[in-house]
Design an enzyme around this catalytic site. Structure first.
Site, mmCIF file in Angstrom:
data_model
loop_
_atom_site.group_PDB
_atom_site.id
_atom_site.type_symbol
_atom_site.label_atom_id
_atom_site.label_comp_id
_atom_site.label_asym_id
_atom_site.label_seq_id
_atom_site.Cartn_x
_atom_site.Cartn_y
_atom_site.Cartn_z
ATOM 1 N N CYS A 89 74.532 -134.445 -56.539
ATOM 2 C CA CYS A 89 74.425 -135.883 -56.784
ATOM 3 C C CYS A 89 73.129 -136.425 -56.167
ATOM 4 C CB CYS A 89 75.665 -136.608 -56.256
ATOM 5 S SG CYS A 89 75.854 -138.283 -56.910
ATOM 6 N N HIS A 179 80.192 -133.818 -58.513
ATOM 7 C CA HIS A 179 80.728 -133.384 -57.219
ATOM 8 C C HIS A 179 81.674 -132.201 -57.400
ATOM 9 C CE1 HIS A 179 79.239 -136.660 -54.612
ATOM 10 N NE2 HIS A 179 79.275 -137.374 -55.731
ATOM 11 N N GLU A 181 82.941 -130.381 -55.103
ATOM 12 C CA GLU A 181 83.817 -130.203 -53.946
ATOM 13 C C GLU A 181 85.167 -130.888 -54.089
ATOM 14 O OE1 GLU A 181 81.113 -133.742 -52.872
ATOM 15 O OE2 GLU A 181 81.052 -131.935 -54.105
#
Length: 520
Positions: A89, A179, A181
């Site tokens: 990002c 993202h 994660e």
């Protein structure tokens, strides 16, 4: 021996912190692959990274624009280290901006994205090996890349983002606008694993045994022949710290168990029996309940409660330390989540933590925090690796301020007793139902609210007790536990019948976020 030399033999991936609410999860996910990972400030220099010797670097996301006056930057020499770098990002935008590409506010380009989006892969890439050509990912960006730097090529896009994944394989630089994660990116774990294992060449052999060896070496180097005090609360964190320190420095450790009058039912005796008896820790038990309760009288603000408890905790330690000779260190069971919730350079403080923000500036001890790079589930794994019994390792998490932050408003003995007794019933019934391993944390709260009820033939005006039960993996996010109705009914019936001054039970069905685990 320095900390750096201790870590030299451990492969590690460093995550540079740019302020994303998810950045700690990046390190957590990478650890799941057997690779040690931790956050470092975005201000770290290339030379400092050389000394740490990571096999990979991740630039986290963040809320800022690369064009903001206070934008977080990066030492440009880091790009010349030859170490694989993954920008996530804001991290991808920073790579683009610093290496000659173009980033514009997404609103100007008409491609602002928040929420799940479909990523379309246009080329094969090691980063996306084993993942489908189209996959759902979580986008959350205000700016967007519109031109990529020389040497980079497009790997993937989305309907609203022309450059959702880019790479320069010659320089080992990778960027993704989403993202990986978070769980909303369906193949995010695969992507991070590809980066760690395939691109960075991680062996995937880091384990709690490695951590134990590393921490013992670090503790011995830090402490030398000096003495350490540890505050035992009876919770998982301080218990694990105690056993780890005992293994590292033996009789140089003295444990002080401060009974501040805010403990769970029978907890004091259990602490002495388990840790003092079974593990042979040298424990001094201090009854300081009157000191704490007098200071907390009429205090309603939760932050003031935490500060008072944190300060008084250290003053009690000072009193006890003055009776001992040569004590230089105070050990605490601070976790990674505690530090994050207390705010970092790039993140807003959610609430001060009793192990972080409640300590006076003139504290007489140096701090040792062996668990401050671990998440809660990792602490439990550490306890098992240290040979601790499951009844200790799986003990319910308990905050340092104790029941003070589970009593809303001013603290009284009557309110404390309602929480002690109701909490004991809750824990007993959860265990009887076989749910104690499925529910990550559960406890009761005296809401401070009184309501009208009818018990027998008489009117009552008594306290409302809230039940808080959550499921989680690492404590950073949590969902309320969907307990069976028959279990909740039994818990409710027992509490209102067995606990004085309680006539109503409510169930907290709020996730984290927006709520925190504790009510205060």
């Amino acid at each position: 021996m320095t900390e750096i030399s201790i870590l030299n033999d451990v492969q590690k991936i460093i995550v540079l912190d740019y302020g994303s609410q998810y950045n700690q999860l990046i390190a957590r996910r990478i650890r799941e692959f057997g690779v040690f990972s931790e956050l470092k400030s975005h201000k770290i220099t290339a030379q400092e990274l050389r000394e740490i010797n990571p096999i990979g670097i991740v630039l986290s996301g963040g809320p800022n624009s690369v064009y903001a006056d206070n934008a977080f930057g990066i030492d440009p020499e880091i790009f010349e280290l030859g170490i694989p770098i993954l920008g996530i990002c804001y991290g991808m935008q920073l790579i683009t901006h610093k290496l000659g590409g173009k980033v514009v506010p997404a609103g100007q380009a008409g491609n602002r994205e928040y929420g799940q989006s479909t990523l379309h892969l246009r080329e094969t890439s090691k980063l996306f090996s084993g993942t489908p050509q189209e996959q759902l990912v979580l986008m959350s960006h205000g700016d967007a890349v519109t031109e990529i730097p020389e040497g980079f090529h497009l790997v993937g896009d989305s309907n609203d983002c022309p450059y959702a994944a880019i790479e320069n394989t010659e320089k080992n630089l990778y960027g993704i606008q989403f993202h990986p994660e978070v769980r909303h990116s369906v193949y995010g774990n695969d992507i991070l694993q590809n980066f760690a294992i395939s691109i960075c060449g991680a062996r995937g052999d880091w384990s709690m045994d490695n951590f134990i060896d590393m921490e013992i070496a670090k503790i011995r180097e830090t402490v030398g022949d000096r003495k350490v005090l540890l505050g035992l609360s009876g919770g998982v964190d301080s218990s694990v710290v105690g056993v780890l320190l005992q293994k590292a420095i033996g009789d140089q450790l003295t444990c002080i168990f401060v009974d501040h009058g805010l403990l769970r039912k029978d907890e004091g005796d259990q602490v002495m029996g388990m840790l003092g008896g079974k593990f042979g820790l040298n424990i001094i038990r201090v009854d300081a309940s009157k000191r704490f309760l007098d200071l907390l009288a009429d205090v309603e603000d939760p932050e003031k409660k935490r500060k008072i408890i944190g300060n008084e905790f250290v003053y009690v330690f000072d009193d006890e330390a003055s009776k001992l000779k040569g004590v230089d260190f105070l050990a605490q069971g601070t976790l990674y989540t505690d530090i994050i919730e207390s705010g970092t350079e790039t993140a807003q403080t959610i609430k001060s933590h009793h192990n972080v923000g409640g300590l006076p500036e003139d504290m007489q001890f140096e701090l040792i925090e062996p668990l401050n790079t671990l998440f809660k589930d990792e602490v439990r794994a550490l306890g098992i690796a240290l040979g601790m019994p499951e009844e200790i390792v799986w003990r319910q998490p308990f905050p340092g301020p104790g029941l003070a932050i589970r009593v809303m408003g001013a603290i009284t003995e009557e309110k404390l007793e309602t929480v002690r007794e109701s909490d004991a019933i809750l824990r007993e019934e959860i265990a009887k139902a076989g749910l104690d391993r499925d529910v990550w944390q559960y406890f009761t709260v005296n809401t401070g609210v009184r309501s009208v009820g009818v018990m027998g033939d008489g009117r009552t005006y008594d306290y409302t007790i809230a039940i808080r039960a959550i499921t989680s993996i690492d404590g950073m996010t949590a969902d309320f536990a969907q307990l069976p109705w028959d279990v909740l009914k039994k818990i409710s019936t027992r509490i209102v019948n067995e606990v004085d001054h309680v006539n109503r039970i409510v169930y907290d069905i709020t996730s984290k976020p927006p709520a925190t685990v504790e009510w205060e």
